[in-house]
Motif scaffolding. Structure first.
Motif, mmCIF file in Angstrom:
data_model
loop_
_atom_site.group_PDB
_atom_site.id
_atom_site.type_symbol
_atom_site.label_atom_id
_atom_site.label_comp_id
_atom_site.label_asym_id
_atom_site.label_seq_id
_atom_site.Cartn_x
_atom_site.Cartn_y
_atom_site.Cartn_z
ATOM 1 N N GLN A 323 43.193 39.424 39.797
ATOM 2 C CA GLN A 323 44.244 40.083 40.649
ATOM 3 C C GLN A 323 44.604 41.179 40.252
ATOM 4 O O GLN A 323 44.205 41.830 39.583
ATOM 5 N N ARG A 325 47.891 43.226 40.092
ATOM 6 C CA ARG A 325 48.686 43.490 40.179
ATOM 7 C C ARG A 325 50.088 44.361 39.677
ATOM 8 O O ARG A 325 49.295 45.234 39.010
ATOM 9 N N THR A 330 51.751 40.992 43.508
ATOM 10 C CA THR A 330 50.233 39.960 43.547
ATOM 11 C C THR A 330 49.477 40.481 44.454
ATOM 12 O O THR A 330 49.676 39.717 45.635
ATOM 13 N N SER A 365 46.790 49.322 40.725
ATOM 14 C CA SER A 365 47.877 48.252 40.163
ATOM 15 C C SER A 365 46.943 47.851 38.877
ATOM 16 O O SER A 365 45.252 48.222 38.367
#
Length: 578
Positions: A323, A325, A330, A365
């Motif tokens: 992922q 984030r 997210t 991210s």
């Protein structure tokens, strides 16, 4: 980004290492029999040299009411430090802009042998665990019919040491470590016959600086157990006891400006654990590279996901997902395959495709790896800092400048980041082995250089930390280097007529005769006549110009400059030259 970007050549097979263990001194009684700092040995009770060697073959509690323990010399007294690839073959080729090739019918490069030429494995600190090196004279890929390429790599350094790689195997057999080095284009040789994949790989390498070689060693264990080895010794058999295990690896393109011994990218470090049947399960570190042209995240999971037992089956943690984030937002990038088949085919390198629109989000991210049964298990570190100066050897009084490279989110730091510099608690000697500044600034236009001053003989680990604290070294997440300072050993006051063999044996050769007896099986270092006849060869093999070669003597790299000069003077004297 080396192997974190295509093209790549993957391989797997068996690895064998015949390291000598007598200088580890982890079984011998106190006070220390082996003095690593002064590179001397002190037999207990003033016993003679040959009696000492027989004593080293014995078990630690032999002759007492306690059950006989480990052999005093460790699990491989007669090791010669050689290491080798055995039945290692190419498993897959991932060309730039094409599908993965896994069959020799599609390209003869698949199934070709990967060979490690003369190579030795050496610990900078024989009593440590975080500074293993491999010196190899060549690494080649060959196949009948003429297909061949390879060359002489630089020094391999161990990284991402994972002590919990296997849930059922204890000790170093349950650990894994990653080694990487690079072969510059000037050292590469090519011979191509009917291999389009290798031809394309050669073209990509030609536009870069050379080839990187990264491999992971795991499930390494000695051939003989303690009791079986002790029985051989009691029978008068001076047997070697190499450790044998598994290796998976990858070749990639060494691109301009990249470090030679580590792939820099986005570092994911252990965050959470999940409770298994008997033990908590954690992941090892991983490194990610983002390829915006191919729209994929490449993960190096070579030392990341644990295994159940000696079968090397991966622990079933359910689906793994990567992922991105950013605060509370997210975005799922995609599933991460980690099964045994995938791991062995591509040596732990996996690609996670993403839609082009997600690229800016990933860049801004932090990366997080989750598993179905463990939740968040890896989280991206804010900064990744590494150095090619992983293992530094100094003579007492010398200085060295260690250069670091730092990235944040895979890009150079816009502003400098300050790190505390400290030696490893419990390893750093007092008085200190090296002197160094309290802090270093990396990134943001700084010189990224740490200056070390060799103060006293010994070994230590220097690590960079963001905050103070006395915790022990964490090999999964810390930035660290290992340093060995060899003593001055000044014999300049000795006249030529004082250069006798008894002096040379006592000051230089005796240490290796007692702790590395396999050397004396080939060249009896205690025999004046034998050593005199080998004087020219000793000069050649101890030449500092050969220090990076596998044939250098001593293979343990712990001969000080002062002792080498003393040996050189004696050799030239008996050879009749000035």
């Amino acid at each position: 980004m080396s192997h974190l970007r295509r093209p790549r050549i993957h391989f797997k097979g068996t690895f064998q290492t015949n390291v000598g263990t007598a200088n580890n001194d982890d079984v011998l009684p106190r006070p220390a029999v082996v003095d690593t700092a002064s590179v001397t040995v002190h037999p207990p009770g003033h016993i003679g040299d040959e009696e000492f060697r027989r004593w080293m073959e014995g078990q630690a509690t032999a002759g007492t009411s306690a059950r006989p323990g480990p052999i005093r010399a460790g699990w491989n007294y007669y090791g010669d430090n050689r290491c080798d690839f055995i039945n290692v073959m190419v498993t897959a080729v991932e060309p730039r802009g094409g599908p993965r090739i896994i069959s020799a019918q599609d390209d003869p490069l698949v199934g070709a042998q990967v060979q490690l030429g003369l190579a030795v494995m050496v610990d900078l600190d024989p009593k440590g665990f975080a500074n293993t090196q491999i010196f190899a004279d060549s690494l080649d890929i060959v196949r009948d019919g003429g297909l061949r390429f390879g060359g002489r790599p630089g020094r391999f350094h161990s990284r991402w040491l994972n002590w919990t790689r296997n849930l059922s195997v204890r000790g170093f057999g349950g650990a894994s470590a990653v080694f990487q080095a690079s072969i510059p284009n000037s050292e590469l040789d090519w011979e191509l016959v009917d291999s389009p994949a290798l031809e394309r790989f050669r073209e990509d390498v030609g536009s870069g600086g050379g080839v990187t070689v990264r491999f992971c060693l795991y499930l390494l264990g000695p051939r003989l157990g303690n009791e079986a080895l002790a029985e051989q010794y009691r029978a008068g058999e001076p047997v070697a006891n190499p450790a044998v295990g598994r290796v998976v690896g990858t070749l990639g393109v060494w691109r301009p400006g990249e470090l030679a011994s580590v792939a820099m990218g986005r570092l994911l470090i252990p965050f959470g654990t999940v409770i298994g049947d008997k033990f908590p399960i954690a992941l090892g570190s991983a490194v990610a590279g983002i390829d915006d042209d191919a729209h994929c995240v490449t993960l190096d999971l070579a030392s990341t996901f644990p295994e159940v037992d000696e079968s090397a089956s991966k622990v079933p943690l359910g689906e793994a997902v990567l992922q991105a984030r950013n605060g509370t937002e997210t975005s799922e990038i995609g599933p991460v395959p980690y099964d045994q088949t995938t791991y062995e085919q591509t040596a732990g390198v996996v690609e996670v495709p993403f839609p082009p629109a997600l690229g800016p989000t990933i860049a801004a991210s932090e990366l997080v790896l989750l598993t179905e049964h463990g939740g968040e298990m890896l989280v991206e570190a804010p900064v990744m800092v590494e150095s090619d100066d992983r293992c530094v050897y100094l003579q007492q009084g010398e200085s060295a400048m260690v250069r670091f490279v730092a990235l944040a989110r895979g890009a150079p730091l816009a502003e400098p980041v300050r790190f505390l510099v400290m030696d490893e608690p419990g390893i750093g000697a007092h008085p200190p082995v090296v002197q160094f500044p309290e802090t270093i600034d990396v990134g943001g236009g700084t010189d990224n250089v740490l200056t070390l001053q060799a103060a006293n003989p010994g070994c230590t680990v220097i690590r960079l930390a963001r905050s103070p604290g006395g915790r022990r070294l964490d090999t999964a997440r810390d930035t660290y280097i290992s340093v060995r300072v060899l003593p001055t050993d000044d014999y300049g006051h000795l006249e030529d007529d004082q250069l006798t063999f008894p002096l040379i044996y006592r000051e230089v050769l005796r240490y290796y005769h007692l702790l590395h007896p396999t050397m004396s099986q080939k060249l009896d270092l205690s025999d004046e006549q034998v050593v005199t006849a080998a004087a020219e060869a000793l000069l050649r093999r101890t030449d500092p110009g050969n220090w990076h070669r596998a044939r250098y003597m001593p293979r343990t790299r712990d001969l000080s400059a002062g002792k080498r000069r003393l040996l050189e003077r004696w050799c030239r004297k008996v050879m009749g030259s000035s």
